[in-house]
Scaffold this motif. Structure first.
Motif, PDB file in Angstrom:
ATOM      1  N   PHE A 279       0.834  -1.206   0.000  1.00 30.29           N
ATOM      2  CA  PHE A 279       0.000   0.000   0.000  1.00 30.29           C
ATOM      3  C   PHE A 279       0.866   1.252   0.000  1.00 30.29           C
ATOM      4  O   PHE A 279       0.644   2.179  -0.795  1.00 30.29           O
ATOM      5  CB  PHE A 279      -0.921  -0.006   1.223  1.00 30.29           C
ATOM      6  CG  PHE A 279      -1.281   1.346   1.761  1.00 30.29           C
ATOM      7  CD1 PHE A 279      -1.970   2.270   0.995  1.00 30.29           C
ATOM      8  CD2 PHE A 279      -0.924   1.708   3.059  1.00 30.29           C
ATOM      9  CE1 PHE A 279      -2.298   3.526   1.492  1.00 30.29           C
ATOM     10  CE2 PHE A 279      -1.238   2.958   3.577  1.00 30.29           C
ATOM     11  CZ  PHE A 279      -1.928   3.871   2.781  1.00 30.29           C
ATOM     12  N   VAL A 280       1.858   1.284   0.879  1.00 29.38           N
ATOM     13  CA  VAL A 280       2.718   2.462   0.975  1.00 29.38           C
ATOM     14  C   VAL A 280       3.472   2.685  -0.332  1.00 29.38           C
ATOM     15  O   VAL A 280       3.479   3.801  -0.878  1.00 29.38           O
ATOM     16  CB  VAL A 280       3.710   2.312   2.148  1.00 29.38           C
ATOM     17  CG1 VAL A 280       4.725   3.459   2.141  1.00 29.38           C
ATOM     18  CG2 VAL A 280       2.966   2.289   3.480  1.00 29.38           C
ATOM     19  N   LEU A 281       4.083   1.635  -0.866  1.00 26.36           N
ATOM     20  CA  LEU A 281       4.861   1.777  -2.093  1.00 26.36           C
ATOM     21  C   LEU A 281       3.966   2.101  -3.289  1.00 26.36           C
ATOM     22  O   LEU A 281       4.305   2.958  -4.119  1.00 26.36           O
ATOM     23  CB  LEU A 281       5.662   0.497  -2.356  1.00 26.36           C
ATOM     24  CG  LEU A 281       6.629   0.526  -3.549  1.00 26.36           C
ATOM     25  CD1 LEU A 281       7.571   1.717  -3.457  1.00 26.36           C
ATOM     26  CD2 LEU A 281       7.436  -0.778  -3.610  1.00 26.36           C
ATOM     27  N   GLY A 282       2.821   1.432  -3.376  1.00 24.17           N
ATOM     28  CA  GLY A 282       1.887   1.710  -4.463  1.00 24.17           C
ATOM     29  C   GLY A 282       1.394   3.145  -4.434  1.00 24.17           C
ATOM     30  O   GLY A 282       1.254   3.791  -5.483  1.00 24.17           O
ATOM     31  N   THR A 283       1.147   3.657  -3.240  1.00 22.31           N
ATOM     32  CA  THR A 283       0.696   5.046  -3.098  1.00 22.31           C
ATOM     33  C   THR A 283       1.812   6.017  -3.449  1.00 22.31           C
ATOM     34  O   THR A 283       1.582   7.028  -4.138  1.00 22.31           O
ATOM     35  CB  THR A 283       0.211   5.298  -1.660  1.00 22.31           C
ATOM     36  OG1 THR A 283      -0.853   4.387  -1.359  1.00 22.31           O
ATOM     37  CG2 THR A 283      -0.317   6.721  -1.506  1.00 22.31           C
TER      38      THR A 283
END
Length: 302
Positions: A279-283
């Motif tokens: 989630f963090v990297l995708g965001t």
């Protein structure tokens, strides 16, 4: 809500901190999140409250910005640390000590990035949990807790609705159908658009996972959906480009998740798994795209 904020600001800050797990600055959202956690596992519920309190107290003691504390910005990573440790380990005394230490550390790390205006979302939770889970595995022999009741026992039929709401539940390590529904309703109370985006993101995450032939049981319980839920909530909005951005972030998060799981890195397994890192990297990868979208829109309007 206003009455609670005025007469019991600490309770308000703590509950908002729990609600901020899914980016909702809402007391009732936080309260419902706790209700869902307690429904699935009382120990996790106690750990969640303890961690949220420690994160909030840490911010107060260190005299961080009261406005930020009031928004609950120092509670959500801390809360996730508490739930994660009681998910991975039986609740022995050393685990409770690690929850307190980890929750305080998560609040401090969160402050470090807030001061530098770097949007890290749940990264403090991820970093702290990786370190603590690895250390507890390496230096202790504390076993995993008794397995939670499997999702299949809450529903005799798996369908698109149960799969999508399970994505909400897995954001906070909860596997029951009812906990997922409670979490979705909790977000809906605060922000209906965000809840609907999250539901769509959960379905999209499951669909992408099925395209890559991931184990259907894991797909159904939401293990490939919870990162997509969070991505969708981040970019939720009423404009068409918001939907496109949410789609991009969800797709990236799920693909990152699948890659990390297939890589099967031993150190990641010992540290507690991928958690919300996809989630963090995708965001992060989607935020520059959003800036380009808005820059292009402004240029056209000009």
């Amino acid at each position: 809500m206003d009455l609670i904020e005025k007469r019991a600001p600490f309770i308000s800050e703590t509950l908002k901190g729990v609600g901020q797990i899914m980016l909702q600055e809402n007391i009732w959202t936080g309260l419902l999140f706790l209700a869902g956690i307690f429904y699935d596992d009382i120990t996790m519920g106690v750990a969640a409250i303890l961690a949220a309190v420690v994160g909030t107290v840490t911010a107060r003691v260190l005299k961080y910005d009261p406005a930020q504390i009031s928004m609950g910005l120092y509670g959500f990573s801390a809360t996730l640390v508490g739930v994660a440790l009681t998910f991975h380990f039986r609740a022995e005394p050393v685990v409770w000590v690690m929850i307190i230490v980890g929750s305080a550390a998560a609040a401090v790390i969160q402050h470090f990035f807030i001061e530098r205006k770097i949007p890290v979302f749940t990264l403090p939770f991820i970093l702290v949990t990786w370190v603590l889970v690895f250390c507890l595995h390496h230096f202790t022999s504390i076993p995993a807790p008794v397995a939670l009741v499997e999702t299949s026992m809450f529903s005799n039929e798996v369908n698109d609705f149960t799969t999508s709401t399970n994505g909400f539940g897995e954001v906070i390590f909860q596997g029951s159908f009812l906990a997922g529904v409670i979490f979705m309703v909790a977000v809906f109370i605060s922000n209906p658009v965000a809840a609907l985006y999250g539901l769509a993101g959960s379905i999209l995450g499951a669909w992408i996972a099925l395209l890559f032939a991931e184990p259907i049981t894991q797909v159904h319980i939401g293990l490939f959906s919870f990162n997509a839920v969070l991505c969708s909530i981040v970019f939720a909005g009423v404009k068409r480009k918001d939907g496109l951005l949410a789609f991009i972030a969800c797709a990236l998060a799920v693909l990152i998740d699948i890659y990390l799981l297939k890589a099967d890195w031993d150190i990641l397994t010992k540290a507690g798994g991928v958690l919300t890192f996809p989630f963090v990297l995708g965001t992060w990868l989607t935020l520059p795209i959003r800036r380009l979208f808005y820059q292009f829109s402004n240029e056209n309007e000009g």
